[in-house]
Structure formats: structure tokens, C-alpha cells
Design an enzyme around this catalytic site. Structure first.
Site, PDB file in Angstrom:
ATOM      1  NE  ARG A  14      -2.218  -2.109   3.132  1.00  0.00           N
ATOM      2  CZ  ARG A  14      -2.644  -2.492   4.332  1.00  0.00           C
ATOM      3  NH1 ARG A  14      -3.770  -1.996   4.824  1.00  0.00           N
ATOM      4  NH2 ARG A  14      -1.964  -3.361   5.053  1.00  0.00           N
ATOM      5  CD  GLU A 155      -5.188 -10.180  11.649  1.00  0.00           C
ATOM      6  OE1 GLU A 155      -4.931  -9.152  11.012  1.00  0.00           O
ATOM      7  OE2 GLU A 155      -4.882 -10.325  12.857  1.00  0.00           O
ATOM      8  CG  ASN A 373      34.555  45.028   5.976  1.00  0.00           C
ATOM      9  OD1 ASN A 373      33.597  44.717   6.684  1.00  0.00           O
ATOM     10  ND2 ASN A 373      34.431  45.712   4.854  1.00  0.00           N
ATOM     11  CG  ASN A 382      36.159  28.166  -5.665  1.00  0.00           C
ATOM     12  OD1 ASN A 382      35.484  28.680  -6.554  1.00  0.00           O
ATOM     13  ND2 ASN A 382      35.697  27.224  -4.874  1.00  0.00           N
TER      14      ASN A 382
HETATM   15  C1  UD1 Z   1      -0.871  -7.313  11.832  1.00  0.00           C
HETATM   16  C2  UD1 Z   1      -1.669  -8.254  12.777  1.00  0.00           C
HETATM   17  C3  UD1 Z   1      -2.919  -7.540  13.266  1.00  0.00           C
HETATM   18  C4  UD1 Z   1      -2.532  -6.247  13.972  1.00  0.00           C
HETATM   19  C5  UD1 Z   1      -1.655  -5.380  13.070  1.00  0.00           C
HETATM   20  C6  UD1 Z   1      -1.093  -4.228  13.870  1.00  0.00           C
HETATM   21  C7  UD1 Z   1      -1.303 -10.542  11.979  1.00  0.00           C
HETATM   22  C8  UD1 Z   1      -1.856 -11.668  11.248  1.00  0.00           C
HETATM   23  N1  UD1 Z   1      -2.045  -9.453  12.071  1.00  0.00           N
HETATM   24  O1  UD1 Z   1      -1.692  -7.058  10.710  1.00  0.00           O
HETATM   25  O2  UD1 Z   1      -3.641  -8.385  14.184  1.00  0.00           O
HETATM   26  O3  UD1 Z   1      -3.691  -5.557  14.372  1.00  0.00           O
HETATM   27  O4  UD1 Z   1      -0.519  -6.125  12.547  1.00  0.00           O
HETATM   28  O5  UD1 Z   1      -0.362  -3.321  13.080  1.00  0.00           O
HETATM   29  O6  UD1 Z   1      -0.187 -10.631  12.472  1.00  0.00           O
HETATM   30  N2  UD1 Z   1       5.750  -9.199   7.807  1.00  0.00           N
HETATM   31  C9  UD1 Z   1       6.806 -10.051   7.558  1.00  0.00           C
HETATM   32  N3  UD1 Z   1       6.571 -11.186   6.861  1.00  0.00           N
HETATM   33  C10 UD1 Z   1       5.354 -11.537   6.394  1.00  0.00           C
HETATM   34  C11 UD1 Z   1       4.273 -10.654   6.641  1.00  0.00           C
HETATM   35  C12 UD1 Z   1       4.496  -9.494   7.367  1.00  0.00           C
HETATM   36  O7  UD1 Z   1       7.928  -9.784   7.967  1.00  0.00           O
HETATM   37  O8  UD1 Z   1       5.247 -12.592   5.770  1.00  0.00           O
HETATM   38  C13 UD1 Z   1       6.005  -7.966   8.556  1.00  0.00           C
HETATM   39  C14 UD1 Z   1       5.732  -6.712   7.756  1.00  0.00           C
HETATM   40  O9  UD1 Z   1       6.920  -6.266   7.120  1.00  0.00           O
HETATM   41  C15 UD1 Z   1       5.253  -5.727   8.814  1.00  0.00           C
HETATM   42  C16 UD1 Z   1       4.658  -6.616   9.890  1.00  0.00           C
HETATM   43  O10 UD1 Z   1       5.118  -7.915   9.661  1.00  0.00           O
HETATM   44  O11 UD1 Z   1       6.321  -4.994   9.368  1.00  0.00           O
HETATM   45  C17 UD1 Z   1       3.138  -6.579   9.900  1.00  0.00           C
HETATM   46  O12 UD1 Z   1       2.635  -7.024   8.660  1.00  0.00           O
HETATM   47  P1  UD1 Z   1       1.303  -6.461   8.022  1.00  0.00           P
HETATM   48  O13 UD1 Z   1       1.067  -7.172   6.751  1.00  0.00           O
HETATM   49  O14 UD1 Z   1       1.370  -4.988   7.986  1.00  0.00           O
HETATM   50  O15 UD1 Z   1       0.227  -6.944   9.099  1.00  0.00           O
HETATM   51  P2  UD1 Z   1      -1.205  -6.340   9.332  1.00  0.00           P
HETATM   52  O16 UD1 Z   1      -2.127  -6.796   8.267  1.00  0.00           O
HETATM   53  O17 UD1 Z   1      -1.097  -4.877   9.577  1.00  0.00           O
HETATM   54 CA    CA Z   2       0.505  -3.306   9.366  1.00  0.00          CA
END
Ligand code: UD1
Ligand code: CA
Length: 456
Positions: A14, A155, A373, A382
Site C-alpha cells: 500500500r 483479523e 572586512n 576558486n
Molecule cells: C498485523 C496483525 C494484526 C494487527 C496489526 C497491527 C497478523 C496476522 N495481524 O496485521 O492483528 O492488528 O498487525 O499493526 O499478524 N511481515 C513479515 N513477513 C510476512 C508478513 C508481514 O515480515 O510474511 C512484517 C511486515 O513487514 C510488517 C509486519 O510484519 O512490518 C506486519 O505485517 P502487516 O502485513 O502490515 O500486518 P497487518 O495486516 O497490519
Molecule cells: Ca501493518
């Protein structure tokens, strides 16, 4: 013993960016670096950063921080899958594992410390940071009994309409008892709307599982879009400005001012509107900065005034006045009590105390003594089109208006340069140098068409 895993493998679709989401900067620092900062003083046995999308970029950007272990998650199959990748690194580990999402950059160290303490004092299997949001759209919902013990996390997209009414959300910040987590983590299933391995699914199989509401909801703001990034920046700015005002700094019209977290400001500084302080900048006490100035990676001494000016990678000593409309860059060093006026550019120029460059000058690769001055419109030439050359100007030198000092050149102390000179050779001490064509006067001169013609 506490270890930490930071989840930073996701792309952040996003954000619509080629840069991994966690590397987007909030107030001069990347999100993931802010997350690392929020660990504060917690004594950590392992600091594991789970990387995937843009992993080289993430590793390079964190290379200056000691003690990090990067763990690769080759395919991003969900937050649960991300934590599974750290299993080989925590073999035999008996302590607690903090798990932080890499996109939650506003956490305070006190909050994480409290999470760990609550977790350890209660002997929990997992303790989760939660908050009550007016608009919980998009977040995982946390279901608890009357004693804050968690029954499950669902979720947003997997919630029934009734479940969506629950305003208690999962912040994505967890403290797990690692041996207990290991009894369920390897067995996660991806049976949900996204077919991902959700870390949140382990919680229903762990007891005791406790929710801890965060006091300040802004702390757990998770960044998913550029709009969120701008909002996080605003929150951070408010915090930084509150902190400096509490420490004795006056901000006039704070909303128009931006200050990086890396800046240090001494008491009794006044920051005027439309001023931006960035990077490793220090402002000495009693100084008045702005309006309309930008200062980046620079040291400003006490009791200076900087008006409508841009200063980067430079030093301004105590009591100096800069501006309006001056530009200091590339290791300019302005001495004590100097005056730098309008439309003056200084690049790699060192000025001794009480030297004035009041109007319309460019000084580059120059070393000036004290009480010099520099007359209006004095320029150091330069650059010969190939190399930069130095100009050295002794104490108390006075240059006339519109003089050009062709480098390399040295003006001895107490030299006076006549206006309009083009100085190409060194001068001795205590002299006048006139380096311009002598004035010629033609008495009674008329243009050709008015002259009497002998052919008439
Ligand atoms: C997640 C939580 C949700 C919470 C929210 C808070 C889960 C399933 N959901 O959702 O309950 O309310 O965060 O912000 O955990 N990432 C990885 N590897 C992956 C997927 C994600 O490293 O395979 C990392 C992303 O880089 C990110 C973080 O995990 O920094 C969160 O991932 P994101 O996809 O943003 O989770 P949300 O849908 O926001
Ligand atoms: Ca997130």
C-alpha cells in the site's frame, strides 16, 4: 533473558514504493530503526531482524548498528511464518521473545519495558499490547475475559459483523515465553481469508495469555500507507516539540516548524516560524533561529541569530549573525561574532573571529583571519574549470567592492584591495593592491555622429 524479533520482510504494497516499507523515514530515521530505538535499555540476548523484500537494502541501511542478526524469510507467507524463521537462531533458548512489527515506529521504550515486566511478573505464556480504538478498521480484534485474559484474536477481514464491533485491537507487539511458543508455532495453519500463517493464531493455544492496554494509543500506530506516514510524522513532531518546549526552548508558531529527533537544542533558544532543523544539528543557548531557515547537520553556537538562511554541514560560532538570505554549506566555519549578510554563500570557508562578509559574496575553499572586512560583491574565483584552489586572507584585510580573488592566492595581513580589482598574485602584509585598468578621461568627447565631419 529477552530476545527480540522485528518483522521487516513485507513489501508494504500500500506504500506503492520500490523502497521496502520499513525503510521509509519518519522524521529523519527509518521506521525499522525507530522500532530498534524503542527497545531502549532492555538487555537483549538476540536482536533478530526478519528480512525478505529488499533485504539487501534493509541490511545496508542498518549496517551501522551493532549486534543485529538478519534472518531471511524468502517468501512472505505471513507474520506467523516470519517468526517461524527465527526458530533455528533460538535453539535451546529459555527466555522470552519480544515480537515487534517493523512498521510501528512510535512506541516508547517505557511501554516495551512495562510489557516485559508485566509478562514476567505474571508468568504469562504471552502478553500482548492492545488498545481501544474509536475506529478499529483494519486491525486484528482481541477478545478477552473480564480479567484481560485473551481468548482469541481475529483479523479484521476474518471477523463476523458482530466481532467487528469489538474496539480492542492488536498492536502487533508481543512478549512470548519462547519454550511455550515453541509448542504451537511450528504447527500453525494458513486457514484464513488471506491463506497466510498468522502469528495471532498461536495466542488461543497459549495460557496464560494477557492483554495490556497501552495508555497513549498513538504509540502503536502501524504504518501502511503514505497517508499514515504523514500522520506518524505529525505525531512525532508534536512529541519532539513538546519535549523541547518543556526543556526551555521557545517555539513561535510550532505548527510551522519541523525538528528531527536527532537535533539537540539548548535552553533559551527561540525558534521562529517556518524553520526546519534536521540531522545532527546542535543549537546553542540564547540563539534566535528563523524565521524561514533550514539548518542541517550543523553546529550553531550560543547567542547567534540566523535569519532566512540555509545552513548545512557547517559550524557557526557564538555570537555570530547570519542572514537574511545566506547559504552556508560544505564545512563552512563562521568564527565568533562574525556577520554574514544577505546573498552570501560560504563553501568550505573558515572565518576567524569578528570577520564580516556583509553583502553579495561567494567565498569557497577560503581561509580568512580575524576582523577581515569582505566588501560587497567580493568573489573567490576558486575553480579553474578543472580543480578547486585555495584563497588565504590574513587578519584585518579589507577587500573593496566587486573584487575577484583568483585562487590560488594569499593576501597578507592588513592588505587593502581596491574596489573592482582582479587579484591574481599574492600580496605582502600591510599594503594597498590596485589591480584594475587605470581610469582614462577624454575631455570634450562626442559620439561619432555628432562630430564635425571634414568631408562636409
Ligand atoms: C498485523 C496483525 C494484526 C494487527 C496489526 C497491527 C497478523 C496476522 N495481524 O496485521 O492483528 O492488528 O498487525 O499493526 O499478524 N511481515 C513479515 N513477513 C510476512 C508478513 C508481514 O515480515 O510474511 C512484517 C511486515 O513487514 C510488517 C509486519 O510484519 O512490518 C506486519 O505485517 P502487516 O502485513 O502490515 O500486518 P497487518 O495486516 O497490519
Ligand atoms: Ca501493518
Amino acid at each position: 533473558m529477552v530476545a527480540v524479533a522485528i518483522l521487516a520482510a513485507g513489501r508494504g504494497t500500500r506504500m506503492k514504493s520500490s523502497l521496502p516499507k520499513v525503510l521509509h523515514s519518519v522524521g529523519g530515521k527509518s521506521m525499522v530503526e525507530r522500532v530498534l530505538d524503542s527497545l531502549g535499555a532492555i538487555d537483549l540476548s538476540h536482536t533478530l531482524v526478519v528480512v525478505g523484500f529488499g533485504k539487501e537494502q534493509v541490511q545496508t541501511s542498518l549496517a551501522h548498528l551493532p549486534g543485529l542478526t538478519f534472518v531471511e524469510q524468502a517468501q512472505q507467507l505471513g507474520t506467523g511464518h516470519a517468526v517461524q524463521q527465527v526458530i533455528p537462531h533460538l535453539e535451546g533458548f529459555e527466555g522470552d521473545l519480544l515480537v515487534l512489527n517493523g512498521d510501528v515506529p512510535l512506541l516508547r521504550p517505557e511501554t516495551l519495558q512495562k510489557l516485559v515486566n508485566t509478562h514476567q511478573q505474571n508468568g504469562n505464556a504471552v502478553t500482548l499490547l492492545t488498545a481501544q480504538f474509536d475506529d478499529p478498521t483494519g486491525y486484528g480484534r482481541v477478545f478477552c475475559d473480564d480479567h484481560n485474559m485473551i481468548t482469541e484474536i481475529v483479523e479484521h477481514r476474518d471477523c463476523s459483523p458482530t466481532q467487528r464491533q469489538n474496539r480492542r485491537i492488536n498492536a502487533g507487539v508481543y512478549c512470548f515465553n519462547w519454550p511455550k511458543l515453541m509448542t504451537v508455532l511450528p504447527h500453525l495453519q494458513a486457514d484464513n481469508d488471506q491463506q497466510e500463517y498468522y502469528l495471532t493464531d498461536v495466542v488461543k493455544d497459549l495460557q496464560p495469555a494477557m492483554a495490556m492496554d497501552v495508555k497513549d494509543c498513538q504509540e502503536i500506530f502501524g504504518i501502511n500507507s503514505r497517508k499514515h506516514l504523514a500522520e506518524a510524522y505529525g505525531i512525532l513532531q508534536d512529541r519532539i516539540k513538546d519535549q523541547w518546549m518543556a526543556a526551555g526552548v521557545t517555539l513561535i508558531d510550532p505548527d510551522s516548524i519541523t525538528i528531527d529527533t536527532t537535533v539537540h537544542i539548548e535552553p533559551d533558544v527561540v525558534i521562529e516560524p517556518q524553520t526546519h532543523l534536521r540531522g545532527n544539528t546542535v543549537i546553542g543557548s540564547g540563539s534566535r533561529i528563523g524565521p524561514g531557515s533550514m539548518i542541517e547537520d550543523s553546529q550553531i553556537g550560543a547567542n547567534t541569530t540566523i535569519t532566512f538562511s540555509v545552513i548545512s554541514d557547517s559550524t557557526v560560532q557564538a555570537g555570530a549573525r547570519v542572514g537574511p538570505y545566506a547559504h552556508l554549506r560544505g564545512q563552512a566555519d563562521v568564527g565568533e561574532g562574525c556577520r554574514i549578510g544577505n546573498f552570501v554563500e560560504l563553501k568550505k570557508a573558515t572565518l576567524g573571529p569578528k570577520t564580516n562578509v556583509a553583502h553579495l559574496s561567494y567565498l569557497g575553499d577560503a581561509t580568512l583571519g580575524s576582523q577581515v572586512n569582505v566588501g560587497a560583491g567580493t568573489i573567490t574565483a576558486n575553480y579553474d574549470g578543472y580543480k578547486k584552489h585555495p584563497t588565504v586572507i590574513g587578519d584585518r584585510v579589507k577587500t573593496g567592492s566587486n573584487s575577484v580573488l583568483v585562487a590560488p592566492v594569499t593576501l597578507g595581513a592588513d592588505t587593502t584591495v581596491a574596489a573592482g580589482s582582479v587579484v591574481t598574485k599574492d600580496t605582502p602584509e600591510d599594503c594597498l593592491v590596485v589591480a584594475r585598468p587605470p581610469q582614462k578621461v577624454y575631455e570634450g568627447w562626442r559620439p561619432r555622429h555628432l562630430r564635425e565631419s571634414s568631408s562636409d
